[in-house]
Write a protein that holds these residues in place. Structure first.
Motif, PDB file in Angstrom:
ATOM      1  N   VAL A  12      12.598   1.560   5.985  1.00  0.00           N
ATOM      2  CA  VAL A  12      11.981   2.671   6.681  1.00  0.00           C
ATOM      3  C   VAL A  12      10.466   2.540   6.701  1.00  0.00           C
ATOM      4  O   VAL A  12       9.779   3.330   7.321  1.00  0.00           O
ATOM      5  CB  VAL A  12      12.341   4.015   6.021  1.00  0.00           C
ATOM      6  N   THR A  13       9.991   1.540   5.963  1.00  0.00           N
ATOM      7  CA  THR A  13       8.547   1.441   5.875  1.00  0.00           C
ATOM      8  C   THR A  13       8.008   0.505   6.938  1.00  0.00           C
ATOM      9  O   THR A  13       8.590  -0.513   7.229  1.00  0.00           O
ATOM     10  CB  THR A  13       8.127   0.889   4.512  1.00  0.00           C
ATOM     11  N   ASN A  14       6.923   0.856   7.513  1.00  0.00           N
ATOM     12  CA  ASN A  14       6.276  -0.061   8.439  1.00  0.00           C
ATOM     13  C   ASN A  14       4.789   0.243   8.478  1.00  0.00           C
ATOM     14  O   ASN A  14       4.335   1.256   7.974  1.00  0.00           O
ATOM     15  CB  ASN A  14       6.874   0.067   9.828  1.00  0.00           C
ATOM     16  N   LEU A  15       4.101  -0.670   9.087  1.00  0.00           N
ATOM     17  CA  LEU A  15       2.654  -0.603   9.098  1.00  0.00           C
ATOM     18  C   LEU A  15       2.181  -0.066  10.431  1.00  0.00           C
ATOM     19  O   LEU A  15       2.673  -0.441  11.463  1.00  0.00           O
ATOM     20  CB  LEU A  15       2.155  -2.029   8.910  1.00  0.00           C
ATOM     21  N   THR A  16       1.226   0.802  10.377  1.00  0.00           N
ATOM     22  CA  THR A  16       0.663   1.274  11.638  1.00  0.00           C
ATOM     23  C   THR A  16      -0.025   0.119  12.339  1.00  0.00           C
ATOM     24  O   THR A  16      -0.827  -0.588  11.749  1.00  0.00           O
ATOM     25  CB  THR A  16      -0.364   2.371  11.390  1.00  0.00           C
ATOM     26  N   LEU A  74       4.579   3.216  -3.510  1.00  0.00           N
ATOM     27  CA  LEU A  74       3.938   1.951  -3.901  1.00  0.00           C
ATOM     28  C   LEU A  74       3.670   1.091  -2.673  1.00  0.00           C
ATOM     29  O   LEU A  74       2.607   0.487  -2.526  1.00  0.00           O
ATOM     30  CB  LEU A  74       4.812   1.188  -4.901  1.00  0.00           C
ATOM     31  N   HIS A  75       4.664   1.030  -1.778  1.00  0.00           N
ATOM     32  CA  HIS A  75       4.527   0.197  -0.584  1.00  0.00           C
ATOM     33  C   HIS A  75       3.397   0.714   0.314  1.00  0.00           C
ATOM     34  O   HIS A  75       2.516  -0.044   0.721  1.00  0.00           O
ATOM     35  CB  HIS A  75       5.858   0.181   0.174  1.00  0.00           C
ATOM     36  N   GLU A  76       3.412   2.012   0.600  1.00  0.00           N
ATOM     37  CA  GLU A  76       2.408   2.539   1.530  1.00  0.00           C
ATOM     38  C   GLU A  76       1.002   2.552   0.909  1.00  0.00           C
ATOM     39  O   GLU A  76       0.020   2.287   1.598  1.00  0.00           O
ATOM     40  CB  GLU A  76       2.804   3.932   2.026  1.00  0.00           C
ATOM     41  N   PHE A  77       0.888   2.854  -0.365  1.00  0.00           N
ATOM     42  CA  PHE A  77      -0.438   2.768  -0.994  1.00  0.00           C
ATOM     43  C   PHE A  77      -0.868   1.308  -1.135  1.00  0.00           C
ATOM     44  O   PHE A  77      -2.064   1.019  -1.201  1.00  0.00           O
ATOM     45  CB  PHE A  77      -0.479   3.508  -2.335  1.00  0.00           C
ATOM     46  N   GLY A  78       0.101   0.396  -1.166  1.00  0.00           N
ATOM     47  CA  GLY A  78      -0.232  -1.029  -1.116  1.00  0.00           C
ATOM     48  C   GLY A  78      -0.938  -1.346   0.200  1.00  0.00           C
ATOM     49  O   GLY A  78      -1.967  -2.009   0.227  1.00  0.00           O
ATOM     50  N   HIS A  79      -0.369  -0.847   1.305  1.00  0.00           N
ATOM     51  CA  HIS A  79      -1.052  -1.003   2.601  1.00  0.00           C
ATOM     52  C   HIS A  79      -2.427  -0.350   2.551  1.00  0.00           C
ATOM     53  O   HIS A  79      -3.409  -0.894   3.048  1.00  0.00           O
ATOM     54  CB  HIS A  79      -0.242  -0.343   3.713  1.00  0.00           C
ATOM     55  N   ALA A  80      -2.484   0.843   1.960  1.00  0.00           N
ATOM     56  CA  ALA A  80      -3.753   1.578   1.919  1.00  0.00           C
ATOM     57  C   ALA A  80      -4.810   0.787   1.140  1.00  0.00           C
ATOM     58  O   ALA A  80      -6.005   0.958   1.359  1.00  0.00           O
ATOM     59  CB  ALA A  80      -3.549   2.956   1.300  1.00  0.00           C
ATOM     60  N   VAL A 108      -0.732  -6.676   2.967  1.00  0.00           N
ATOM     61  CA  VAL A 108       0.100  -6.778   4.156  1.00  0.00           C
ATOM     62  C   VAL A 108       1.539  -7.083   3.757  1.00  0.00           C
ATOM     63  O   VAL A 108       1.844  -7.288   2.591  1.00  0.00           O
ATOM     64  CB  VAL A 108      -0.427  -7.860   5.121  1.00  0.00           C
ATOM     65  N   HIS A 109       2.404  -7.118   4.750  1.00  0.00           N
ATOM     66  CA  HIS A 109       3.825  -7.350   4.468  1.00  0.00           C
ATOM     67  C   HIS A 109       4.085  -8.752   3.935  1.00  0.00           C
ATOM     68  O   HIS A 109       3.671  -9.733   4.546  1.00  0.00           O
ATOM     69  CB  HIS A 109       4.638  -7.125   5.738  1.00  0.00           C
ATOM     70  N   GLU A 110       4.796  -8.801   2.833  1.00  0.00           N
ATOM     71  CA  GLU A 110       5.113 -10.084   2.233  1.00  0.00           C
ATOM     72  C   GLU A 110       6.065 -10.904   3.121  1.00  0.00           C
ATOM     73  O   GLU A 110       5.930 -12.111   3.215  1.00  0.00           O
ATOM     74  CB  GLU A 110       5.747  -9.852   0.853  1.00  0.00           C
ATOM     75  N   CYS A 170       7.484  -6.412   0.451  1.00  0.00           N
ATOM     76  CA  CYS A 170       8.512  -7.101   1.229  1.00  0.00           C
ATOM     77  C   CYS A 170       9.579  -6.095   1.670  1.00  0.00           C
ATOM     78  O   CYS A 170      10.062  -5.318   0.868  1.00  0.00           O
ATOM     79  CB  CYS A 170       9.168  -8.199   0.381  1.00  0.00           C
ATOM     80  N   TYR A 171       9.914  -6.120   2.937  1.00  0.00           N
ATOM     81  CA  TYR A 171      11.022  -5.281   3.405  1.00  0.00           C
ATOM     82  C   TYR A 171      12.321  -5.743   2.764  1.00  0.00           C
ATOM     83  O   TYR A 171      12.491  -6.929   2.483  1.00  0.00           O
ATOM     84  CB  TYR A 171      11.207  -5.453   4.906  1.00  0.00           C
ATOM     85  N   MET A 172      13.209  -4.808   2.634  1.00  0.00           N
ATOM     86  CA  MET A 172      14.580  -5.223   2.398  1.00  0.00           C
ATOM     87  C   MET A 172      15.055  -5.901   3.681  1.00  0.00           C
ATOM     88  O   MET A 172      14.777  -5.426   4.784  1.00  0.00           O
ATOM     89  CB  MET A 172      15.438  -4.004   2.108  1.00  0.00           C
TER      90      MET A 172
HETATM   91 ZN    ZN Z   1       4.951  -1.661   5.226  1.00  0.00          ZN
END
Ligand code: ZN
Length: 543
Positions: free
Chosen positions: A27-31, A148-154, A158-160, A214-216
């Motif tokens: 469900v996570t993605n990058l703007t 964790l994922h979204e604050f990682g982007h913040a 970037v996506h692994e 990393c996405y599932m």
């Molecule tokens: Zn993401």
């Protein structure tokens, strides 16, 4: 967050994932796209300043949900020299929203990349991070994973699965079909968010399927049926990566003593060196500023000591060599040093060194008396800051790193910054009385007076007592002009001034203790029969 989560997504185990696990699609993605940076490179431009306090404000959400997000976001702070400051009003660089006011069914979860938050979302009422999939009923491990994922982007990660090293053989048709079905993404968006390789993402050396970034990946999305399990916590690579991107200043003790770390006190040897590992290594060779903190040398010979490290071009990203040397017939029993590390990114800091041999190569010729005080003899070197660097006079710290004293006269030396302006200053190394100072050296740091999270100053026994009679123990309390927000700032202190009797061995040390957010106690001590008339030190505190 729990330890019983099955992390068997290391390369080998990963490839054994079989069949179709009916787990949630990512469900996570990058703007990206319209309102975001076109390509999510690991460009340093997207990183916040190291040590930055980043304000975060929630635009909605219950206090309980806000507290849960905050808890997991702060997990990054253990490894990154970043301080998320959660505020309830006023401007904030990161703004988190939990519900799309126009579409309550919207489950979008994304974030601006790093400082893109400041560039691409100007309106303080608009979110830079959308956590629409989270609500008060969301399970903890899901909140943890998403935050964790979204604050990682913040923070600029970037996506692994889009890193160059990932080398995933995508089953494109399946990815397109599922992306359309579950997210209503067209092919272009599916490619950009899932499969597109990020050419500039070079900081990771090998693909880390355990990364929170990393996405599932469902096995059916790949040609060889190898998927990636859902990752719930930071992996070792995530931690080592973020520590490199936002290193804590002087992660090691910032302290080295010849005795006992290099050799015993006896016999006194002239050359003493040790390789110090940067922990963790830097991504580019950092600048290092040195200072003497302890000396124990015989008075039977001239006292000659030199603390030094190879020049920046000869040093590396992973370690540096610290040398605490004497020369000729000097008997150096012990010496100790401290140092500061500044990454390339810490552009607010300028550093430099001055050796009087640079301006007075003939060391037997004494330095010139000061025009305004004939009792002082001064070596002076003018420093020009890089043009436009400072808009007002910066703070300057100076530490002694070398001296060569004749042992027939008392040992008196002082290093200080004079005539400080926004464009430069004079490094002044002086001695007085009948002292014969053949040479001396000092290193310095300049930084803006309004720099957040750092304070510095100078202490001296001259502040509270006359030089005579000698006194072995000297100390005082330093109260920070502004208390630090964190409990224990790191204080670094080294010699900037000394006046000792040359009829006894030169034994002196300076240090700080009882460090708190409010201040610390400084000490300048001699021991055994040494006679210490005055001692001074420059200190710098980071919090
Ligand atoms: Zn993401």
């Amino acid at each position: 967050m729990s330890d019983e989560v099955p992390y068997y997504c290391s390369a080998e185990a990963l490839w054994d994932v079989e069949g179709e696990e009916d787990v949630d699609l990512p469900v996570t993605n990058l703007t990206g796209g319209e309102d975001g940076p076109p390509d999510m490179a690991l460009d340093p431009a997207w990183f916040w300043k190291n040590g930055e306090k980043i304000k975060v404000r929630f635009l909605d959400g219950s206090p309980v949900l806000q507290a849960r997000v905050r808890t997991y976001a702060e997990e990054w702070e253990k490894y990154a020299n970043i301080d998320f400051v959660f505020v309830t009003e006023g401007n904030a660089s990161i703004r988190v929203r939990f519900k799309n006011p126009r579409d309550p069914k919207d489950k979008t979860t994304d974030s601006q990349l790093g400082t893109g938050a400041k560039k691409f979302v100007i309106d303080q009422n608009q979110p830079t991070m959308r956590l629409y999939s989270l609500n008060d009923d969301t399970k903890d491990d899901e909140v943890c994973r998403v935050v964790l994922h979204e604050f990682g982007h913040a923070l600029g990660c970037v996506h692994e699965h889009q890193s160059l090293a990932a080398k995933i053989e995508w089953n494109e048709e399946q990815v397109f079909a599922d992306a359309k079905k579950f997210y209503h993404w067209d092919k272009e968006k599916a490619r950009n968010q899932i499969m597109k390789v990020n050419e500039q993402a070079t900081l990771h050396s090998s693909f880390d399927p355990k990364s929170i970034m990393c996405y599932m990946i469902p096995p059916k999305w790949t040609k060889n049926g190898r998927g990636v399990k859902k990752n719930l916590t930071l992996s070792e690579t995530d931690i080592s990566f973020i520590r490199k991107a936002y290193p804590f200043r002087t992660r090691n003790a910032g302290r080295l003593s010849v005795v006992p770390e290099i050799r015993p006190i006896y016999p006194p040897l002239a050359l003493n060196s040790k390789v110090i590992d940067f922990d963790p290594p830097y991504t580019a060779t950092p600048r290092v500023v040195l200072g003497l903190t302890l000396l124990d040398a015989s008075h039977e010979t001239n006292v000659r000591v030199h603390l030094h490290t190879p020049s920046e071009s000869e040093r590396g990203k992973a370690s540096f060599t610290l040398n605490l040397d004497a020369w000729a017939d000097t008997k150096l029993y012990n010496a100790a040093a401290t140092w500061l590390e500044f990454s390339r990114g810490e552009v607010e800091y300028e550093v430099g060194e001055y050796n009087t041999l640079d301006t007075r190569p003939n060391f037997r010729q004494p330095a010139l008396p000061s025009p305004d005080n004939p009792g002082l003899r001064r070596d002076i070197s003018h420093v020009d800051f890089r043009k436009g660097k400072y808009t007002s006079p910066p703070n300057i710290l100076i530490w002694l790193t070398a001296f060569d004293f004749d042992n027939r006269y008392n040992w008196r030396v002082r290093a200080a910054a004079h005539n400080v302006t926004a464009s430069g200053f004079d490094v002044v190394i002086e001695s007085w009385g009948d002292t014969t100072l053949y040479s001396a050296a000092a290193e310095w740091v300049a930084y803006p007076k309004d720099q957040a999270g750092v304070l510095s100053g100078r202490v001296s026994s001259n502040d509270y007592r006359n030089w005579f009679p000698a006194q072995a123990g000297n100390q005082g309390k330093v109260r920070f002009a502004v208390p630090f927000e964190r409990l224990n700032p790191k204080v670094f202190m080294a010699l900037s001034e000394l006046d000792m009797d040359s009829s006894r061995n030169l034994r002196v040390k300076v240090y700080a203790d009882r460090v708190s957010s409010e201040g610390f106690t400084w000490h300048g001590d001699a021991w055994e029969d040494s006679l210490l008339y005055s001692v001074g030190a420059d200190w710098i505190a980071f919090g």
